[in-house]
Design a protein around this motif. Structure first.
Motif, PDB file in Angstrom:
ATOM      1  N   UNK A   1       1.808   4.587  -0.286  1.00  0.00           N
ATOM      2  CA  UNK A   1       2.527   3.341  -0.018  1.00  0.00           C
ATOM      3  C   UNK A   1       1.609   2.242   0.473  1.00  0.00           C
ATOM      4  N   UNK A   2       0.673   2.582   1.335  1.00  0.00           N
ATOM      5  CA  UNK A   2      -0.271   1.579   1.839  1.00  0.00           C
ATOM      6  C   UNK A   2      -1.199   1.089   0.729  1.00  0.00           C
ATOM      7  N   UNK A   3      -1.595   2.001  -0.150  1.00  0.00           N
ATOM      8  CA  UNK A   3      -2.452   1.602  -1.269  1.00  0.00           C
ATOM      9  C   UNK A   3      -1.732   0.611  -2.176  1.00  0.00           C
ATOM     10  N   UNK A   4      -0.461   0.878  -2.445  1.00  0.00           N
ATOM     11  CA  UNK A   4       0.326  -0.023  -3.288  1.00  0.00           C
ATOM     12  C   UNK A   4       0.491  -1.376  -2.611  1.00  0.00           C
ATOM     13  N   UNK A   5       0.815  -1.361  -1.326  1.00  0.00           N
ATOM     14  CA  UNK A   5       0.975  -2.611  -0.584  1.00  0.00           C
ATOM     15  C   UNK A   5      -0.332  -3.401  -0.545  1.00  0.00           C
ATOM     16  N   UNK A   6      -1.447  -2.705  -0.386  1.00  0.00           N
ATOM     17  CA  UNK A   6      -2.747  -3.376  -0.351  1.00  0.00           C
ATOM     18  C   UNK A   6      -3.074  -3.983  -1.710  1.00  0.00           C
ATOM     19  N   UNK A   7      -2.831  -3.239  -2.783  1.00  0.00           N
ATOM     20  CA  UNK A   7      -3.088  -3.757  -4.128  1.00  0.00           C
ATOM     21  C   UNK A   7      -2.282  -5.026  -4.381  1.00  0.00           C
ATOM     22  N   UNK A   8      -1.022  -4.998  -4.006  1.00  0.00           N
ATOM     23  CA  UNK A   8      -0.194  -6.195  -4.169  1.00  0.00           C
ATOM     24  C   UNK A   8      -0.695  -7.323  -3.287  1.00  0.00           C
ATOM     25  N   UNK A   9      -1.095  -6.985  -2.072  1.00  0.00           N
ATOM     26  CA  UNK A   9      -1.522  -8.003  -1.120  1.00  0.00           C
ATOM     27  C   UNK A   9      -2.762  -8.746  -1.530  1.00  0.00           C
ATOM     28  N   UNK A  10      -3.664  -8.066  -2.261  1.00  0.00           N
ATOM     29  CA  UNK A  10      -4.898  -8.736  -2.691  1.00  0.00           C
ATOM     30  C   UNK A  10      -4.754  -9.354  -4.079  1.00  0.00           C
ATOM     31  N   UNK A  11      -3.555  -9.232  -4.652  1.00  0.00           N
ATOM     32  CA  UNK A  11      -3.283  -9.889  -5.927  1.00  0.00           C
ATOM     33  C   UNK A  11      -3.751  -9.142  -7.152  1.00  0.00           C
ATOM     34  N   UNK A  12      -3.974  -7.828  -7.037  1.00  0.00           N
ATOM     35  CA  UNK A  12      -4.443  -7.053  -8.185  1.00  0.00           C
ATOM     36  C   UNK A  12      -3.318  -6.851  -9.193  1.00  0.00           C
ATOM     37  N   UNK A  13      -3.692  -6.675 -10.437  1.00  0.00           N
ATOM     38  CA  UNK A  13      -2.735  -6.361 -11.496  1.00  0.00           C
ATOM     39  C   UNK A  13      -2.638  -4.866 -11.752  1.00  0.00           C
ATOM     40  N   UNK A  14      -3.725  -4.147 -11.477  1.00  0.00           N
ATOM     41  CA  UNK A  14      -3.792  -2.721 -11.802  1.00  0.00           C
ATOM     42  C   UNK A  14      -4.327  -1.941 -10.603  1.00  0.00           C
ATOM     43  N   UNK A  15      -3.648  -0.842 -10.279  1.00  0.00           N
ATOM     44  CA  UNK A  15      -4.076   0.069  -9.222  1.00  0.00           C
ATOM     45  C   UNK A  15      -4.320   1.437  -9.840  1.00  0.00           C
ATOM     46  N   UNK A  16      -5.529   1.966  -9.638  1.00  0.00           N
ATOM     47  CA  UNK A  16      -5.825   3.337 -10.029  1.00  0.00           C
ATOM     48  C   UNK A  16      -5.922   4.161  -8.747  1.00  0.00           C
ATOM     49  N   UNK A  17      -4.950   5.063  -8.573  1.00  0.00           N
ATOM     50  CA  UNK A  17      -4.870   5.886  -7.364  1.00  0.00           C
ATOM     51  C   UNK A  17      -5.759   7.115  -7.520  1.00  0.00           C
ATOM     52  N   UNK A  18      -6.628   7.366  -6.539  1.00  0.00           N
ATOM     53  CA  UNK A  18      -7.559   8.486  -6.626  1.00  0.00           C
ATOM     54  C   UNK A  18      -7.690   9.175  -5.277  1.00  0.00           C
ATOM     55  N   UNK A  19      -8.686  10.026  -5.142  1.00  0.00           N
ATOM     56  CA  UNK A  19      -8.947  10.822  -3.929  1.00  0.00           C
ATOM     57  C   UNK A  19      -7.779  11.786  -3.671  1.00  0.00           C
ATOM     58  N   UNK A  20      -7.432  12.518  -4.716  1.00  0.00           N
ATOM     59  CA  UNK A  20      -6.403  13.552  -4.606  1.00  0.00           C
ATOM     60  C   UNK A  20      -6.838  14.701  -5.521  1.00  0.00           C
ATOM     61  N   UNK A  21      -6.232  15.865  -5.326  1.00  0.00           N
ATOM     62  CA  UNK A  21      -6.402  16.953  -6.273  1.00  0.00           C
ATOM     63  C   UNK A  21      -7.712  17.710  -6.225  1.00  0.00           C
ATOM     64  N   UNK A  22      -8.519  17.508  -5.186  1.00  0.00           N
ATOM     65  CA  UNK A  22      -9.784  18.247  -5.111  1.00  0.00           C
ATOM     66  C   UNK A  22      -9.747  19.341  -4.059  1.00  0.00           C
ATOM     67  N   UNK A  23      -9.262  19.013  -2.851  1.00  0.00           N
ATOM     68  CA  UNK A  23      -9.154  20.004  -1.778  1.00  0.00           C
ATOM     69  C   UNK A  23      -7.692  20.090  -1.340  1.00  0.00           C
ATOM     70  N   UNK A  24      -7.162  21.308  -1.227  1.00  0.00           N
ATOM     71  CA  UNK A  24      -5.726  21.475  -1.006  1.00  0.00           C
ATOM     72  C   UNK A  24      -5.262  20.995   0.357  1.00  0.00           C
ATOM     73  N   UNK A  25      -6.169  20.877   1.311  1.00  0.00           N
ATOM     74  CA  UNK A  25      -5.768  20.447   2.650  1.00  0.00           C
ATOM     75  C   UNK A  25      -5.790  18.918   2.800  1.00  0.00           C
ATOM     76  N   UNK A  26      -6.206  18.215   1.753  1.00  0.00           N
ATOM     77  CA  UNK A  26      -6.415  16.773   1.905  1.00  0.00           C
ATOM     78  C   UNK A  26      -6.163  16.086   0.557  1.00  0.00           C
TER      79      UNK A  26
END
Length: 287
Positions: free
Chosen positions: A229-254
């Motif tokens: 949610x914060x990533x989406x809000x930040x992307x909108x706040x800086x006026x971006x058109x495209x957000x690529x969400x990352x830093x997931x799916x590598x370690x199960x605890x994080x």
């Protein structure tokens, strides 16, 4: 800048795609975690590559052994003709001693861009001599090649941290070529002044981590990042058109649930949200 971000499934391995020199235009590939290969201004850049199992070797006998949930999509020495490697900070999944030496060995002219505040770690992890490094701090701009500008931005990996000289330990980078700006936020959480710093630079595409943060991890030396949610809000706040969400799916605890990211993408109307995936070429095409 008018244009669109398109996805093209790789017909072969990423290493096969990297065997050709960088083409004109702008395209990028996800390496897992916060890592990307980008082609801009006819150059190939690699950001935060973690392509080894060095963290598993380090933590194998601990409560969090850092077992990979996904294999590296490419070997450290298979990234082809690399001109520039950038690290946002000194955590091993961003500045990896199991990855960097192989990339630089295969590319003896490549330059390493890293935060000035972590100079010694950058030297130790890369195995480079100082003359192959470009050390930067937030607010500084480097122009390593014609047509390419890189602006370092502040990042708060839960907190803003500086060394004794005031250099920031955590950075993001705005990469500009051909009139398009891509912002890799680095590991970061919302902080006062972030939007005011990034919005005037008008990034069209933002690469932002979405694994969030948990007190039980932060209290044990594992700082967190933006929530989805914060990533989406930040992307909108800086006026971006495209957000690529990352830093997931590598370690199960994080991590973050891929289905949650996909659901947010499906319900968004004003912001193009995509979940970073391996085996995909993301390409910017001008209208």
């Amino acid at each position: 800048m008018a244009g669109r971000l398109v996805e093209r499934k790789l017909g072969d391995t990423l290493s096969a795609a990297m065997s050709s020199p960088p083409a004109e235009g702008i395209r990028f590939y996800w390496l897992g975690q916060a890592g990307f290969i980008l082609e801009m201004a006819g150059r190939r850049l690699v950001i935060d590559p973690y392509l080894s199992n060095s963290l598993f070797e380090k933590y194998r006998d601990t409560p969090r052994p850092h077992v990979r949930m996904m294999p590296p999509p490419i070997g450290p020495g298979e990234c082809g003709s690399v001109d520039l490697v950038l690290a946002t900070h000194a955590h091993t999944d961003h500045m990896d001693p199991g990855t960097l030496p192989a990339i630089f060995a295969a590319n003896p002219a490549a330059v390493f861009v890293a935060p000035r505040a972590v100079r010694q770690q950058a030297l130790d992890r890369s195995g480079l001599s100082p003359d192959r490094m470009a050390l930067v701090d937030a607010g500084e701009v480097v122009r390593p090649f014609p047509g390419l500008a890189i602006t370092a931005t502040r990042a708060a990996h839960e907190t803003l941290e500086t060394d004794e000289a005031g250099n920031h330990r955590f950075l993001g980078y705005i990469l500009e070529a051909g009139g398009m700006r891509i912002w890799h936020s680095g590991d970061c959480v919302p902080f006062e002044g972030l939007r005011e710093e990034i919005e005037p630079r008008a990034p069209g595409i933002v690469l932002i981590p979405v694994n969030g943060r948990r007190p039980d991890l932060s209290d044990n030396g594992v700082p967190g990042n933006f929530t989805l949610g914060e990533a989406i809000e930040t992307a909108r706040g800086v006026g971006a058109r495209h957000l690529l969400a990352h830093h997931y799916g590598l370690f199960d605890f994080n991590t973050e649930d891929p289905a949650v990211i996909d659901q947010a993408a499906a319900s968004s109307r004003d912001l193009d949200i995509r979940r970073a995936r391996t085996g995909i070429c993301y390409e910017w095409r001008e209208d």
